[in-house]
Design a protein around this motif. Structure first.
Motif, PDB file in Angstrom:
ATOM      1  N   ARG A 222      11.398  61.727  42.362  1.00 28.87           N
ATOM      2  CA  ARG A 222      10.240  61.772  41.471  1.00 28.87           C
ATOM      3  C   ARG A 222       9.259  62.865  41.876  1.00 28.87           C
ATOM      4  N   THR A 223       9.131  63.105  43.173  1.00 30.29           N
ATOM      5  CA  THR A 223       8.271  64.198  43.638  1.00 30.29           C
ATOM      6  C   THR A 223       8.854  65.541  43.224  1.00 30.29           C
ATOM      7  N   GLY A 224      10.161  65.705  43.366  1.00 34.48           N
ATOM      8  CA  GLY A 224      10.808  66.939  42.946  1.00 34.48           C
ATOM      9  C   GLY A 224      10.654  67.189  41.454  1.00 34.48           C
ATOM     10  N   ILE A 225      10.812  66.143  40.656  1.00 32.50           N
ATOM     11  CA  ILE A 225      10.637  66.274  39.206  1.00 32.50           C
ATOM     12  C   ILE A 225       9.218  66.730  38.881  1.00 32.50           C
ATOM     13  N   ARG A 230      14.715  71.784  39.371  1.00 34.97           N
ATOM     14  CA  ARG A 230      16.017  71.461  38.783  1.00 34.97           C
ATOM     15  C   ARG A 230      16.973  71.244  39.944  1.00 34.97           C
ATOM     16  N   PHE A 231      17.334  70.014  40.193  1.00 36.35           N
ATOM     17  CA  PHE A 231      18.131  69.683  41.370  1.00 36.35           C
ATOM     18  C   PHE A 231      19.501  70.354  41.309  1.00 36.35           C
ATOM     19  N   GLY A 232      19.915  70.882  42.476  1.00 36.28           N
ATOM     20  CA  GLY A 232      21.210  71.538  42.559  1.00 36.28           C
ATOM     21  C   GLY A 232      22.335  70.543  42.769  1.00 36.28           C
ATOM     22  N   SER A 233      23.534  70.974  42.460  1.00 40.08           N
ATOM     23  CA  SER A 233      24.706  70.113  42.604  1.00 40.08           C
ATOM     24  C   SER A 233      25.161  70.099  44.052  1.00 40.08           C
ATOM     25  N   LEU A 234      25.294  68.893  44.597  1.00 38.08           N
ATOM     26  CA  LEU A 234      25.650  68.720  46.002  1.00 38.08           C
ATOM     27  C   LEU A 234      26.242  67.325  46.160  1.00 38.08           C
ATOM     28  N   GLN A 235      27.405  67.241  46.742  1.00 38.57           N
ATOM     29  CA  GLN A 235      28.039  65.963  47.038  1.00 38.57           C
ATOM     30  C   GLN A 235      28.135  65.049  45.814  1.00 38.57           C
ATOM     31  N   LEU A 240      20.989  65.939  36.320  1.00 41.51           N
ATOM     32  CA  LEU A 240      20.946  64.833  35.366  1.00 41.51           C
ATOM     33  C   LEU A 240      21.123  63.488  36.051  1.00 41.51           C
ATOM     34  N   ARG A 241      22.038  63.438  37.001  1.00 41.29           N
ATOM     35  CA  ARG A 241      22.298  62.173  37.693  1.00 41.29           C
ATOM     36  C   ARG A 241      21.071  61.729  38.496  1.00 41.29           C
ATOM     37  N   LEU A 242      20.421  62.676  39.158  1.00 48.57           N
ATOM     38  CA  LEU A 242      19.260  62.305  39.966  1.00 48.57           C
ATOM     39  C   LEU A 242      18.055  61.950  39.101  1.00 48.57           C
ATOM     40  N   ARG A 243      17.907  62.604  37.975  1.00 50.07           N
ATOM     41  CA  ARG A 243      16.813  62.243  37.071  1.00 50.07           C
ATOM     42  C   ARG A 243      17.036  60.840  36.495  1.00 50.07           C
ATOM     43  N   PHE A 244      18.281  60.490  36.240  1.00 47.72           N
ATOM     44  CA  PHE A 244      18.587  59.131  35.792  1.00 47.72           C
ATOM     45  C   PHE A 244      18.286  58.127  36.907  1.00 47.72           C
ATOM     46  N   PHE A 245      18.664  58.492  38.134  1.00 45.33           N
ATOM     47  CA  PHE A 245      18.397  57.623  39.283  1.00 45.33           C
ATOM     48  C   PHE A 245      16.899  57.349  39.431  1.00 45.33           C
TER      49      PHE A 245
END
Length: 337
Positions: A222-225, A230-235, A240-245
Motif C-alpha cells: 500500500r505504501t508503494g502504491i 509499478r511493482f516489478g515481476s519477481l518470484q 497486478l497481483r500485488l495490487r490485488f493483494f
C-alpha cells in the motif's frame, strides 16, 4: 574475468564460490575469523548450488591500490555501505560495480559515491546461511535479477548477463526500481524470525505471527502504491497481483507468506537478519521494514506494523533476548490502535 567481491557474508561468499567454480579470478574482501578461515581452507559451498570448495580464490582484508579488476561485486549489508565506500572507493577506481543489496537506496548510494563507475543493481532471491567461518549453505537456490532504472535492460546489463549469467544464475530485467519494491516485500520475511529467534518457516506456521507478517506485507504494498510504484515481476509476483493483494483482508492475505514457505521447502531458513544477530552484527532492518516507514512518512502516511517490527528488532539487538509471539502480537496491536 577478474572479479573483486566486497562483503564476505552469506551472499558474497556464495557468489565468490560460484565464480571460482566457473574459473574466474576472484578476490574476496573479508574480515576477522572469516578472513582467516578462507585463507586457510577456502570457502566450502554446500546446498542448493551443489558442493564446492574454492581452489584459486584469494582472500584479503581490503583491496590494494592499483588493483586491476574487471568487475566489483558490492555485497555488503546496507548499513555498512558508507564505511565500505570510504575504505574502497579509491581502489575501485572506474571498474563497473554490481550492487547486490536489499532495500531501495543501494544503487543510487554507490553510484553517487563512485561517479566514474557504471553501477548495476542486483536483487538476489538466493537464501543462504553463513553461521560458521569459511562455510556457506544455500537453502534456496534461485535467480538473481539485474538491471537499473525503470526501463528495459540496457546493453551493459545484457552484456553482464551473458558473461556471468550461467555462473551466478543472473537474469536481466526491466523496471528494476519496481522490482526493488517487490523484493522489499519479500524481505518482510526477515523481521519476525529475528525478533523471535525462529526460522522463517516456523514463523509462518504460527498463525498469529503469520497474520502480522501478512499485515506488514500489505502495508508495504500500500505504501508503494501511494508512491506511484509499478511493482516489478519477481518470484511470480507482479504489479497486478500485488495490487490485488493490497485489497485483501488480512485473513486471505495470509496466503502470500504461506506461498513463500512452500517455496522454501523444509530446510529451516533463519533469514539474513537473524543470521546477523547470531553473529553479533548490526542488522539491516532500517533498510528493510525501516525503508517502508521512511517512504510512508515522506508521503504523509504511517506504517505502524513495519515501524513496530523495526523497533522490536532493535530491542533484540540491544538486549540479546528474543521475544515471545505473544509479546510481538501485543506490541503490534498496541501500535495499530
Amino acid at each position: 574475468m577478474r572479479v573483486a567481491v566486497i562483503g564476505a557474508g552469506a551472499l558474497g561468499s556464495t557468489f565468490a564460490a560460484l565464480l571460482d567454480r566457473a574459473g574466474h579470478e576472484v578476490t574476496l574482501v573479508a574480515r576477522g575469523e572469516q578472513l582467516k578461515a578462507v585463507r586457510e581452507h577456502g570457502i566450502r559451498l554446500g546446498g542448493g548450488f551443489g558442493d564446492w570448495r574454492t581452489t584459486r580464490l584469494v582472500a584479503v582484508p581490503r583491496l590494494e591500490a592499483g588493483s586491476r579488476v574487471d568487475l566489483v561485486l558490492f555485497a555488503v549489508k546496507a548499513q555498512d555501505t558508507a564505511a565500505a565506500l570510504d575504505e574502497h572507493g579509491d581502489t575501485i577506481g572506474g571498474a563497473p560495480v554490481l550492487v547486490i543489496q536489499n532495500g531501495l537506496e543501494g544503487v543510487d548510494t554507490v553510484s553517487s559515491a563512485l561517479p566514474d563507475s557504471s553501477c548495476i543493481g542486483a536483487l538476489s532471491i538466493v537464501a543462504a546461511s553463513y553461521l560458521e567461518p569459511g562455510s556457506v549453505t544455500v537453502t534456496t537456490p534461485a535467480t538473481t535479477y539485474i538491471g537499473r532504472g525503470t526501463g528495459s535492460p540496457d546493453a551493459e546489463v545484457r552484456k553482464l548477463e551473458a558473461e556471468l549469467g550461467e555462473a551466478l544464475k543472473l537474469s536481466a530485467i526491466g523496471n528494476f526500481v519496481g522490482a526493488q519494491w517487490t523484493k522489499l516485500l519479500v524481505n518482510q520475511l526477515n523481521a519476525l524470525p529475528a525478533i523471535t529467534g525462529e526460522s522463517v518457516q516456523a514463523v509462518i506456521a504460527d498463525r498469529p505471527l503469520r497474520r502480522i507478517m501478512a499485515r506488514s506485507m500489505r502495508e508495504t504494498v500500500r505504501t508503494g502504491i501511494a508512491a506511484g510504484i509499478r511493482f516489478g515481476s519477481l518470484q511470480g509476483l507482479g504489479n497486478l497481483r500485488l495490487r490485488f493483494f493490497a485489497l485483501l483482508p488480512v485473513t486471505l492475505g495470509q496466503a502470500l507468506p504461506l506461498l513463500f514457505a512452500l517455496r522454501m521447502g523444509s530446510v529451516p531458513n533463519p533469514g539474513s537478519t537473524l543470521q546477523s544477530l547470531k553473529r553479533g552484527q548490526r542488522t539491516e532492518i532500517d533498510f528493510l521494514n525501516g525503508a517502508v516507514v521512511r517512504q510512508a512518512r515522506s508521503l504523509g502516511r504511517t506504517a505502524p506494523v513495519n515501524e513496530t517490527l523495526t523497533e522490536l528488532v532493535h530491542k533484540v539487538e540491544e538486549s540479546g533476548v528474543f521475544l515471545t509471539p505473544g509479546d510481538v502480537g501485543h506490541a503490534v496491536e498496541t501500535a495499530r490502535h
